[in-house]
Design a protein around this motif. Structure first.
Motif, PDB file in Angstrom:
ATOM      1  N   ARG A   6     113.413  20.254  41.314  1.00 16.41           N
ATOM      2  CA  ARG A   6     113.616  18.891  41.797  1.00 16.41           C
ATOM      3  C   ARG A   6     114.908  18.853  42.591  1.00 16.41           C
ATOM      4  O   ARG A   6     115.961  19.256  42.119  1.00 16.41           O
ATOM      5  CB  ARG A   6     113.691  17.921  40.628  1.00 16.41           C
ATOM      6  N   VAL A   7     114.790  18.372  43.820  1.00 14.98           N
ATOM      7  CA  VAL A   7     115.948  18.238  44.692  1.00 14.98           C
ATOM      8  C   VAL A   7     115.985  16.808  45.211  1.00 14.98           C
ATOM      9  O   VAL A   7     114.959  16.131  45.266  1.00 14.98           O
ATOM     10  CB  VAL A   7     115.902  19.238  45.868  1.00 14.98           C
ATOM     11  N   PRO A   8     117.160  16.344  45.597  1.00 13.05           N
ATOM     12  CA  PRO A   8     117.250  14.994  46.163  1.00 13.05           C
ATOM     13  C   PRO A   8     116.361  14.868  47.400  1.00 13.05           C
ATOM     14  O   PRO A   8     116.122  15.851  48.118  1.00 13.05           O
ATOM     15  CB  PRO A   8     118.727  14.863  46.542  1.00 13.05           C
ATOM     16  N   ASP A  12     115.277  17.578  50.371  1.00 13.41           N
ATOM     17  CA  ASP A  12     113.878  17.953  50.534  1.00 13.41           C
ATOM     18  C   ASP A  12     113.426  17.741  51.981  1.00 13.41           C
ATOM     19  O   ASP A  12     112.724  18.575  52.546  1.00 13.41           O
ATOM     20  CB  ASP A  12     112.983  17.166  49.579  1.00 13.41           C
ATOM     21  N   ARG A  13     113.867  16.643  52.596  1.00 15.24           N
ATOM     22  CA  ARG A  13     113.525  16.401  54.002  1.00 15.24           C
ATOM     23  C   ARG A  13     114.125  17.477  54.901  1.00 15.24           C
ATOM     24  O   ARG A  13     113.471  17.964  55.822  1.00 15.24           O
ATOM     25  CB  ARG A  13     113.993  15.015  54.442  1.00 15.24           C
ATOM     26  N   GLU A  14     115.369  17.845  54.635  1.00 15.94           N
ATOM     27  CA  GLU A  14     116.009  18.906  55.413  1.00 15.94           C
ATOM     28  C   GLU A  14     115.268  20.235  55.251  1.00 15.94           C
ATOM     29  O   GLU A  14     115.041  20.949  56.225  1.00 15.94           O
ATOM     30  CB  GLU A  14     117.460  19.099  54.985  1.00 15.94           C
TER      31      GLU A  14
END
Length: 61
Positions: A6-8, A12-14
């Motif tokens: 799980r990443v912010p 995740d968009r990057e």
């Protein structure tokens, strides 16, 4: 072996954008980053040990 991470959302968009640009998986990017971090740490240790005298002279300059 599978693993969930799980990443912010912004990270995740990057990762998603970079993965698309690089034509690779997000997991591959994360592994590359980990490998590069280890390589940089090893390089820093080498320079600090190999060029300690030079670094000291530069610090004193």
């Amino acid at each position: 072996m599978a693993m969930n991470l799980r990443v912010p959302a912004d990270l995740d968009r990057e990762l998603e954008q970079l993965a698309a640009e690089e034509h690779t998986a997000k997991s591959a990017l994360l592994l590359q980053g980990r490998r590069r971090r280890r390589e940089l740490a090893a390089s820093t240790e080498f320079v600090a040990g190999h060029d300690a005298e030079l670094l000291t002279r530069l610090a004193d300059a």
